[in-house]
Design a protein around this motif. Structure first.
Motif, PDB file in Angstrom:
ATOM      1  N   GLU A 116       0.825  -1.210   0.000  1.00 24.37           N
ATOM      2  CA  GLU A 116       0.000   0.000   0.000  1.00 24.37           C
ATOM      3  C   GLU A 116       0.858   1.259   0.000  1.00 24.37           C
ATOM      4  N   GLY A 117       0.521   2.179  -0.912  1.00 27.22           N
ATOM      5  CA  GLY A 117       1.210   3.464  -0.959  1.00 27.22           C
ATOM      6  C   GLY A 117       2.665   3.382  -1.368  1.00 27.22           C
ATOM      7  N   ALA A 118       3.100   2.227  -1.832  1.00 28.01           N
ATOM      8  CA  ALA A 118       4.489   2.018  -2.267  1.00 28.01           C
ATOM      9  C   ALA A 118       5.494   2.462  -1.197  1.00 28.01           C
ATOM     10  N   SER A 119       5.149   2.202   0.063  1.00 26.78           N
ATOM     11  CA  SER A 119       6.074   2.531   1.155  1.00 26.78           C
ATOM     12  C   SER A 119       5.748   1.690   2.380  1.00 26.78           C
ATOM     13  N   PHE A 120       6.715   1.588   3.263  1.00 22.82           N
ATOM     14  CA  PHE A 120       6.492   0.893   4.533  1.00 22.82           C
ATOM     15  C   PHE A 120       7.446   1.456   5.566  1.00 22.82           C
ATOM     16  N   LEU A 171       9.812   0.560   8.889  1.00 28.68           N
ATOM     17  CA  LEU A 171      10.511  -0.540   9.558  1.00 28.68           C
ATOM     18  C   LEU A 171      11.542   0.064  10.501  1.00 28.68           C
ATOM     19  N   ASN A 172      11.457  -0.314  11.763  1.00 28.83           N
ATOM     20  CA  ASN A 172      12.383   0.200  12.783  1.00 28.83           C
ATOM     21  C   ASN A 172      12.446   1.730  12.755  1.00 28.83           C
ATOM     22  N   GLU A 173      11.264   2.340  12.721  1.00 31.48           N
ATOM     23  CA  GLU A 173      11.100   3.795  12.773  1.00 31.48           C
ATOM     24  C   GLU A 173      11.603   4.533  11.536  1.00 31.48           C
ATOM     25  N   LYS A 174      11.962   3.803  10.495  1.00 30.48           N
ATOM     26  CA  LYS A 174      12.400   4.438   9.252  1.00 30.48           C
ATOM     27  C   LYS A 174      11.406   4.109   8.139  1.00 30.48           C
ATOM     28  N   THR A 175      11.093   5.097   7.311  1.00 28.11           N
ATOM     29  CA  THR A 175      10.173   4.888   6.198  1.00 28.11           C
ATOM     30  C   THR A 175      10.951   4.627   4.915  1.00 28.11           C
ATOM     31  N   TYR A 176      10.564   3.578   4.211  1.00 29.66           N
ATOM     32  CA  TYR A 176      11.204   3.205   2.950  1.00 29.66           C
ATOM     33  C   TYR A 176      10.211   3.439   1.809  1.00 29.66           C
ATOM     34  N   SER A 177      10.678   4.099   0.761  1.00 31.29           N
ATOM     35  CA  SER A 177       9.857   4.363  -0.414  1.00 31.29           C
ATOM     36  C   SER A 177      10.225   3.407  -1.543  1.00 31.29           C
TER      37      SER A 177
END
Length: 345
Positions: free
Chosen positions: A78-82, A84-90
């Motif tokens: 969803e939204g082409a992002s997630f 993980l460990n308080e960091k957002t990956y695009s």
């Protein structure tokens, strides 16, 4: 047992695995793509039971992912992002605003390293690839090994192994479209499916999980006792309509039966049994398959095949209560799916 190699394009090789009973499976080193599976019908006629292009060049783009290995993450994010460990990956948005099947440069688009093996009872190939940190937007250097084995029990065994030096999302699958009628003589309307599942994932109009799990009882998603696929093709149930008249949904296995899914074609007599240690499966009934693509036996059309994408759920990246796709650093990823082919008694 036998292995044949054929150069099909300048850089691509097709490997055909054959057992002692005439069954064969053909696989490309590009994308780990299963191009053909030959099995007998009840009259002993060997025919192809998967969708594949007539021209190998068409696998270069392969927007339908025919037969391909899928990764790093199978399914839609969803939204082409997630986070993980308080960091957002695009990630790349290659399905409207969302990320699908590892993105445009996913595992279906790479040339895998291949090693072959053969014994008296089985024959196969091992595909390996090293995916670098931030490849496709995903963290971690990941080493992947996928093994395709054909044995004399008419079983095709897919084994997935991986390890990452960073915690990262990973769930691998194969995207073969099955049609047990043989040489695509019919659509899969009359194929009967059994799935050991009492819950499935609700989708929104973008085919993105809403976060809700629905009970299959009293719906066209109840395959526990077996039902024909066409029950959901022309149904007014909202989840079938969202999927453009069919299924594109994740079923969570109950793991109460010997086989997690069974596909049967009453006309040919062919049966495919699916056994896996994955927590669930996306069953996709090629609702979005365009008409007129030149396949090996005919032109493509809607509902010409059905996929059983055994995997975890990428919905777990945004919602609680779904089978996780997170692989911890240093952890061994080991999954197996066995497709057994036989004839109705």
């Amino acid at each position: 047992m036998n292995i044949e190699k054929k150069q099909v394009l300048e850089k691509w090789t097709e490997f055909t695995l054959s057992n002692d009973f005439g069954m064969s499976v053909s696989v490309l080193d590009f994308g780990g793509i299963i191009t053909k599976i030959m099995t007998p019908d009840r009259n002993g006629n060997f025919e192809n039971i998967v969708l594949g292009y007539s021209n190998y060049q068409d696998y270069q783009s392969n927007p339908n992912y025919f037969g391909a290995l899928i990764g790093r993450v199978a399914g839609r994010i969803e939204g082409a992002s997630f986070k993980l460990n308080e960091k957002t990956y695009s990630l790349a948005a290659n399905n409207e605003d969302h990320h699908l099947h590892g993105g445009p440069s996913g595992f279906h688009q790479i040339l895998w390293e291949v090693s072959l093996f053969q014994t008296a009872e089985e024959v196969g190939l091992t595909l390996t690839h090293k995916s670098a940190d931030m490849d496709g937007g995903y963290p971690g250097n990941v080493e992947i090994k996928v093994t395709y084995t054909l044995n004399n029990h008419n079983q095709l065994i897919l084994e997935y192994a991986a390890k990452s030096d960073q915690t990262t999302p990973l769930t691998l699958t194969n995207h073969a479209y099955f049609n047990l009628s043989g040489n695509l003589k019919n659509t899969v309307h009359d194929h009967q499916v059994t799935i050991d599942s009492s819950r499935f994932v609700e989708l929104d109009t973008d085919l993105i999980p809403t976060g809700k799990l629905l009970d299959v009882a009293d719906t066209t998603f109840d395959f526990r006792g077996g039902r024909v696929l066409s029950d959901g093709f022309n149904n007014d149930f909202e989840q079938n309509k969202i999927a453009d008249g069919g299924y594109d949904h994740y079923f969570i296995f109950d793991h109460t039966e010997e086989y997690q899914a069974i596909l049967q074609d009453p006309v040919s007599g062919r049966v495919m049994l699916v056994k896996t240690n994955e927590p669930g499966v996306v069953m996709y009934t090629s609702n979005g398959l365009a008409e007129g693509l030149p396949l090996a036996e005919c032109s493509s059309r809607k509902h010409l095949g059905v996929c059983f994408e055994t995997q975890s759920s990428p919905a777990s990246l945004h919602h609680e209560g779904f089978p996780t796709v997170i692989l911890n650093a240093g952890e061994n990823y080991q999954k197996q799916t066995v497709f057994t082919f036989r004839l109705e008694d």
